[in-house]
Design a protein around this motif. Sequence first.
Motif, PDB file in Angstrom:
ATOM      1  N   TYR A  30       0.856  -1.187   0.000  1.00 26.32           N
ATOM      2  CA  TYR A  30       0.000   0.000   0.000  1.00 26.32           C
ATOM      3  C   TYR A  30       0.894   1.240   0.000  1.00 26.32           C
ATOM      4  N   ILE A  35       4.190  -5.042   1.275  1.00 30.32           N
ATOM      5  CA  ILE A  35       3.761  -5.822   2.450  1.00 30.32           C
ATOM      6  C   ILE A  35       4.051  -7.292   2.145  1.00 30.32           C
ATOM      7  N   ALA A  54       0.768 -15.915  10.435  1.00 32.39           N
ATOM      8  CA  ALA A  54       0.135 -15.246  11.568  1.00 32.39           C
ATOM      9  C   ALA A  54      -0.685 -14.059  11.092  1.00 32.39           C
ATOM     10  N   GLY A  56      -1.491 -10.529  10.225  1.00 31.68           N
ATOM     11  CA  GLY A  56      -0.621  -9.440   9.785  1.00 31.68           C
ATOM     12  C   GLY A  56       0.527  -9.873   8.887  1.00 31.68           C
ATOM     13  N   ALA A  57       0.630 -11.161   8.580  1.00 26.90           N
ATOM     14  CA  ALA A  57       1.737 -11.656   7.746  1.00 26.90           C
ATOM     15  C   ALA A  57       1.628 -11.184   6.293  1.00 26.90           C
ATOM     16  N   GLY A  58       0.420 -10.783   5.880  1.00 23.95           N
ATOM     17  CA  GLY A  58       0.239 -10.322   4.500  1.00 23.95           C
ATOM     18  C   GLY A  58      -0.601 -11.244   3.647  1.00 23.95           C
ATOM     19  N   LYS A  59      -1.319 -12.163   4.282  1.00 19.22           N
ATOM     20  CA  LYS A  59      -2.099 -13.155   3.540  1.00 19.22           C
ATOM     21  C   LYS A  59      -3.203 -12.500   2.700  1.00 19.22           C
ATOM     22  N   SER A  60      -3.973 -11.622   3.338  1.00 19.19           N
ATOM     23  CA  SER A  60      -5.075 -10.985   2.596  1.00 19.19           C
ATOM     24  C   SER A  60      -4.525 -10.063   1.509  1.00 19.19           C
ATOM     25  N   THR A  61      -3.423  -9.396   1.801  1.00 23.40           N
ATOM     26  CA  THR A  61      -2.803  -8.514   0.800  1.00 23.40           C
ATOM     27  C   THR A  61      -2.386  -9.331  -0.424  1.00 23.40           C
ATOM     28  N   LYS A  64      -5.468 -10.102  -2.420  1.00 22.83           N
ATOM     29  CA  LYS A  64      -5.990  -8.914  -3.107  1.00 22.83           C
ATOM     30  C   LYS A  64      -5.173  -8.643  -4.373  1.00 22.83           C
ATOM     31  N   GLN A 102     -12.120 -12.208   3.053  1.00 26.41           N
ATOM     32  CA  GLN A 102     -12.147 -12.548   4.482  1.00 26.41           C
ATOM     33  C   GLN A 102     -13.388 -11.965   5.153  1.00 26.41           C
TER      34      GLN A 102
END
Length: 256
Positions: A30, A35, A54, A56-61, A64, A102
């Motif tokens: 971003y 990320i 974990a 905040g590891a960047g999975k959703s990023t 996307k 998510q």
Amino acid sequence: MPTSSAEAAAAGPAARRTPLLVLEGLTAGYGGDPIVSDVSLAVGEGEVVAVIGANGAGKSTLLKAVTGRLAPMRGRVILAGRDTTHRSGHQLARMGIGYVPQTRDVFDTLTVTENLEMGGFLLPKADRRRRVTAVLAIFPQLQSMPERRALRLSGGERKMVALARALMLEPRVLILDEPTANLSPDLSRSVLREQVRRLADAGTAILLVEQKAFEALEIADWAHVLVAGRSVTEGPGPVLASRPDIREVFLGREAV
Ligand SMILES: Nc1ncnc2c1ncn2[C@@H]1O[C@H](COP(=O)(O)OP(=O)(O)O)[C@@H](O)[C@H]1O
Ligand SMILES: [Mg+2]
């Protein structure tokens, strides 16, 4: 955590399917700050490939960037041999990529049937109706409540609607962002084993991200561990699940 390319090479690639979805050195973030950095992976037809990591590891990023919600900074996304890196979410949906985000994965005020119809927005009306019937047949529990509004469903039923909605366009690749979030451990296992695994066994290529590492590894043909946006190790799900260093990282955290 040591990397395991030698172990992974010994344990698996011979058994891997021909890739349908490939990420090559994908970097995304971003406002110019990455990320997710340099992530490469492949998902074949009928495979579940999990990315565990974990919060905040960047999975959703990562997801996307794969599904056209976020423009990658570097790297490529390839679907069935075609570069789809800068396609929009709608274009990707037409090309066969289904995505269950998510959050905000169903419309609360719409009924089960209406949610499914929304998922089939690209189809002519008659096809949409046929597809609703076909998709409901995959989820018998939903078949008995077609007119129920999503806000009156249980957490597990909502997740079924979200999955069913993504299946409306008969995706070749299904991208799932923490399908077990907010579900009990029993329900999480059942969603992964009875729904996600079963869809893959029917031929869909599934890219699954999960914070519930062991439940995901159990059903994953292949898995990557994402730490601070990088894939630090990979291998067959059950092989990773039995590794002491991985157990320590994930169980250690859960035990705190
Ligand atoms: N829209 C955004 N703008 C800026 N930073 C974001 C945005 N979404 C997520 N982040 C940051 O990116 C990092 C990874 O988030 P995310 O991809 O959601 O991780 P995960 O899905 O693994 O929990 C977090 O530090 C988060 O604060
Ligand atoms: Mg996430």
